[in-house]
Design a protein around this motif. Structure first.
Motif, short mmCIF file in Angstrom:
data_model
loop_
_atom_site.label_atom_id
_atom_site.label_comp_id
_atom_site.label_asym_id
_atom_site.label_seq_id
_atom_site.Cartn_x
_atom_site.Cartn_y
_atom_site.Cartn_z
N ILE A 118 0.84 -1.21 0.00
CA ILE A 118 0.00 0.00 0.00
C ILE A 118 0.87 1.25 0.00
CG2 ILE A 118 -1.69 1.33 1.32
CD1 ILE A 118 -2.83 -1.40 2.27
N MET A 119 1.89 1.26 0.85
CA MET A 119 2.79 2.41 0.90
C MET A 119 3.53 2.59 -0.43
SD MET A 119 3.38 4.69 3.11
CE MET A 119 3.99 6.14 2.31
N ILE A 156 10.79 8.15 7.76
CA ILE A 156 11.52 9.43 7.80
C ILE A 156 10.82 10.46 6.92
CG2 ILE A 156 13.67 10.56 7.12
CD1 ILE A 156 15.07 7.90 7.98
N ALA A 157 10.40 10.05 5.74
CA ALA A 157 9.70 10.96 4.84
C ALA A 157 8.37 11.41 5.44
CB ALA A 157 9.47 10.30 3.49
N ALA A 158 7.69 10.51 6.15
CA ALA A 158 6.42 10.87 6.77
C ALA A 158 6.61 11.87 7.90
CB ALA A 158 5.71 9.62 7.28
N VAL A 159 7.68 11.72 8.67
CA VAL A 159 7.96 12.67 9.75
C VAL A 159 8.28 14.05 9.16
CG1 VAL A 159 9.59 13.23 11.60
CG2 VAL A 159 8.65 10.92 11.42
N SER A 193 3.56 19.82 7.04
CA SER A 193 2.10 19.79 6.84
C SER A 193 1.69 19.32 5.45
CB SER A 193 1.49 21.17 7.13
OG SER A 193 1.75 21.55 8.45
N TRP A 194 2.32 18.26 4.97
CA TRP A 194 1.94 17.69 3.68
C TRP A 194 0.73 16.79 3.86
CZ3 TRP A 194 7.47 15.68 2.15
CH2 TRP A 194 8.27 16.77 1.81
N ASP A 195 -0.11 16.76 2.84
CA ASP A 195 -1.26 15.87 2.87
C ASP A 195 -0.79 14.42 2.83
OD1 ASP A 195 -3.01 17.98 2.87
OD2 ASP A 195 -3.30 17.97 0.69
N GLY A 196 -1.46 13.56 3.57
CA GLY A 196 -1.16 12.14 3.55
C GLY A 196 -0.02 11.70 4.44
N SER A 197 0.57 12.63 5.17
CA SER A 197 1.70 12.27 6.03
C SER A 197 1.31 11.33 7.15
CB SER A 197 2.34 13.53 6.61
OG SER A 197 2.87 14.33 5.60
N VAL A 198 0.13 11.52 7.70
CA VAL A 198 -0.32 10.66 8.79
C VAL A 198 -0.51 9.23 8.28
CG1 VAL A 198 -2.17 10.25 10.46
CG2 VAL A 198 -1.37 12.57 10.04
N ILE A 199 -1.09 9.09 7.11
CA ILE A 199 -1.27 7.76 6.51
C ILE A 199 0.08 7.11 6.28
CG2 ILE A 199 -2.10 6.53 4.46
CD1 ILE A 199 -4.26 8.74 4.25
#
Length: 111
Positions: free
Chosen positions: A14-15, A73-76, A82-88
């Motif tokens: 999925i990622m 690391i990219a999600a953090v 404040s990018w969209d989809g970071s929490v996912i």
């Protein structure tokens, strides 16, 4: 142990599928083109690692953990900016890393 392996592989797939289109469209977050291509290549690496994990390759669990760590690391960074989809991305990456590490530690040995 199959459930742990399959869940780690599915989270990685999925990622990876979420990473693949970055080369063509970054969602207007302003990433440089080489960085966008690296995200897409990370998606390809994630797909390869996940398929290897499905097939129980010996190198698959560390590869899934490495891909998950890079995505983590990219999600953090994404959360900080404040990018969209970071929490996912954060959740999927953390699940993939945790389950791949669990599988690597508790992997059944073959005689």
């Amino acid at each position: 142990m199959k459930t742990v392996r399959y869940t780690a592989a599915i989270a990685t797939i999925i990622m990876a599928l979420l990473n693949l289109p970055f080369a063509l469209d970054d969602g207007d977050i302003g990433l440089p083109t080489p960085v966008r291509w690296l995200f897409s290549l990370l998606g390809v690496a994630g797909l390869v690692a996940a398929v290897a994990l499905f097939r129980s390759a010996t190198w698959a669990a560390p590869a899934v953990a490495a891909v998950g760590a890079a995505n983590l690391i990219a999600a953090v960074v994404g959360l900080a900016k404040s990018w969209d989809g970071s929490v996912i991305g954060l959740v999927l990456s953390a699940v993939a890393v945790a389950l791949a590490a669990t599988y690597a530690v508790r992997r059944p040995t073959r005689a």
